[in-house]
Write a protein that holds these residues in place. Sequence first.
Motif, short mmCIF file in Angstrom:
data_model
loop_
_atom_site.label_atom_id
_atom_site.label_comp_id
_atom_site.label_asym_id
_atom_site.label_seq_id
_atom_site.Cartn_x
_atom_site.Cartn_y
_atom_site.Cartn_z
N ASP A 170 65.93 -26.92 108.33
CA ASP A 170 65.25 -26.90 109.62
C ASP A 170 66.22 -27.26 110.76
OD1 ASP A 170 62.77 -27.12 111.38
OD2 ASP A 170 63.59 -29.13 111.55
N HIS A 191 67.09 -24.37 113.81
CA HIS A 191 66.43 -24.52 115.10
C HIS A 191 67.23 -25.46 115.98
CE1 HIS A 191 63.44 -22.37 112.96
NE2 HIS A 191 63.08 -23.39 112.20
N GLU A 204 60.75 -20.60 114.65
CA GLU A 204 60.06 -21.63 113.90
C GLU A 204 58.73 -21.10 113.38
OE1 GLU A 204 60.49 -25.79 115.34
OE2 GLU A 204 61.20 -24.81 117.18
#
Length: 1015
Positions: free
Chosen positions: A778, A782, A905
Amino acid sequence: MASSSLLPSSLLLFLSLLSLLPLSLSQQTQTSSEAQTLLQIKHDWGNPDVLASWTNSNASSYCNWTGVGCSDGAVTSLVLFSSNITGSVPSSICQLKSLSTLDLYNNNITGSFPRFLLNCTNLQYLDLSYNMFIGELPSDINLVLPNITFLSLSQNNFTGKIPTSIGTMTQLQSLLLDNNLFIGTMPSFISKLTNLQQLALAWNSFTPGPIPEEYGTLTNLTYLFIAAAHLEGKIPDSFANLTQLVQFDLSINSLQGTIPPGIWSFSNLKYLYLYKNNLSGEITINNPFGAHSLVAIDLTKNQLTGPIPESFGTLQNLSILFLSYNKLSGQIPEGIGLLPKLTDVRLFYNNLTGILPPELGKHSPLWNLEVFNNMLSGEIPADICYNGAFTSLGVSNNNMTGSIPQSLGNCSHLDSLQVDNNHFTGDVPAGVWKMQNVTIILMSNNVLSGHLPSRLPWNLSRLEIVNNQFSGSIPSSSSNILVFKAGGNKFTGDIPSSLSTGMPLLQTLDLSENRISGEIPASIGSLGSLSVLNLSHNKISGEIPASIGSMAVLTSLDLSSNELSGEIPSAFGNVKFNFLNLSSNDLSGKIPSGIDISAYDESFLSNPGLCSSASLNGISRCRAGANNGISHGLRSLFIALGVIILVIIVIFVLCVMRDYHRRKAASDPAMWKLTSFHRLDFTEDSIIRGMTKENLIGSGGAGQVYRVTLGTHTGDVVAVKKIYSKGKLSTKLDSEFDSEVKILGSIRHSNIVKLLCCISSPDSKLLVYEYMENSSLDKWLHDKRRVSMGPLEALTGSLDWPTRLQIAIGAARGLCYMHHECAPPVVHRDVKSSNILLDSEFDAKIADFGLARMLMKIDEPETVSAVAGSFGYMAPECAFSRKVNEKVDVYSFGVVLLELTTGREAHDGGDYGSLVDWAWWNVQEGNTLYNCLAKEIRETPYLDEIEVVFKLGLICTGKVPSTRPTMKDVLDVLVRYDVLNQGPSGNKKLKEHDENPLLGNKNNDDSCNSLFCDV
């Protein structure tokens, strides 16, 4: 005399019995030998579960053992397909001297081609397909398999060139070498195998070149599969000799020229696939009656021009007609509507004109009609659902007129109705709103009218009726709906206050440009999945509910052109809007600081009572009030500050006392209990001393995470997850702790984070893991989250495609192990990019099993006590069913694949809600893959591989669990596209066949749509 007369007969009986004795002993010896050989094979394979019936205790009945076939007591066949066998093929197999058939299809067998099979002298049938063999085939394979007639090596990783010696194996009837890594030119020597009936060379990395003209001599062929083999040039005229063909597949190549007319005279032809080539010209059937057995035509994505031949209406056995993505013009022949076996028609993206055949659906079990993006006119055939099998209608983007047929309201199996962007008029049949199977209804941009019921179909997930003339009240209930777009109609009344409970999964709500009045219900803030809300151009009054400011995933809000008053809720300052429009209302007061910035310069126009501290366009600056007001304000402020300071002092004292007692308890070894799962070279004291503020690297709903450097000579680093509560551990956290310890303590896999030990005290529980140097996926994907974590330096750079694919493969291996190799299987239930951790080499490991559950019975879903998971990753069934199985993990992993390819996302779908909805919308609209990709991987030589992974993500996120692939299937696809080990654009592609998950066959998959099913 009597006794003497009996002597010869007694002696004769004795001699007869004596003569039978050697035979009996011989059979007993054979029985013992064959059974012992089978037991040796079982041992060499590691005693797999499928061979549990192979035991010494029943050795006399070895011919009845699983997979064993015998003739006169000799083992002649081993058929062990789909048996989850691992390891290599044992050489002991060839001790079965009479073995003629060996079928090991669809296992996990590794190693190189078993050369020792030359000792299986009677072997005639060999199927090693769908395994994990590697390396080159023996150059003298003709000597290794001298008597073989059936050879299938499909779906492996064989490399090198196909041996020329295969050209001498003239006894071969089936040669299936597709879906491997073979290179070199298309082998012309195969033309010498004149007894061949089946030939498959598809999905290999051959050098671009023509189809050998010599293949026209293979006149016994019934099955020819050479898709995606880099073929160039024309289809040879000699192929007119292949008159026995039943399936003819040359799709996904670079063939040019016209389709040889001789193909249409093949009397046995059932399946013709020529899509994704550069073939041109018109379709001509010289002798349609010669093709009387033709049941399927797929000429999708060629450059075909001209009309659809009238003679197609004479193909009485035709069931499937795919002519999409061409340049066909003219009308659809009326005769096609009379074909008795027609089931599936896909003619979208052409230049077709005229009307649909009026009899379409009346004379056949038609279930799918997709003709969108043409120039068709006229009406939808009235009897389209005459035989009751119809499920999907797609006529979007045409010039069609008339009303929606009443018969569609009685079409009980209809699951997709797409009629948007036409000129349809009149009321929608009431039955449409009662169909229990319908999932998608797209009717935007017509002149349709009528009322919607208060309760929409329960299974409906997307309803788009923008720019029509619907009226009445807004529906209040549809338990599975995700997207509801009804802007540009004549709806009246209030927004239902029960919307939050009636439509709990709603992600997009557009009620703009209607005649809605009343106030916005405060309960709308309970729509936890809502990301797009548009109520503009209505007559809504009252204040904006403060609850809207607490909606976790809301990114687009348009309340403009209403009669709203009062102040903008201060909570709006905490929302990161991608789009915000509150213009043309009667709002007043100061704009909250978080949105009082230039990014929202056009968001507050025509609200005279608003003021700004940032000089926004059209908004006056806020001015200081009178002195009395300031003094009063300061006085109130001082009082409030005094109360706050007093509360802080009390809390501080309590915290000091609490920390004192904690430290005292922590320093007492008797208060801590360590349970280890691996050999450790540290104690609980080393862990507890390292849990300082400086080492804190993260925190979440279940506790805090520390990075602890151990005081050992190795300088090892571990991650410590602390679960703590004020007194007795809460039931929820205690359950999550027990779940994680139970699962991680019992499983071992290189792609699952290693739990070293757990440490417990009366008020704390600690989990000690191996430390993952590169944090989570993650944080790499991002950017806004890629920040320094405690003592770690900020993560820098971006992930290239090979690394992304390696991460996907690693995570898939971990999940595959959990689903298919653990006993009982494990369902994670919270797969997401933040729970995929990366070590120093970017190898991925699945983490955080706080929500995992053991499945005590394979394939039986387990009941869970509450909805659990993360928004954007949760499978649809998690919201309305407490029965879950491993397919919820497959769905979540599909979202991760979409994150890897798009860079978005999971909750970032813009106007379309979640990432999944955004991705599906792009496919349905026919948008290019390039524009969907993350900018970091757009300029790469791996676009073919990225496309497959993107589509695999879509398949994994199908709405119906049964249509999603297993993690074993997903892993198989990813491994075959492993660019790090195979190089760009030269790697294995997937076989587009019925069993292939990438084909997207209908199979009652509600998530399937025409553009994607056709890929």
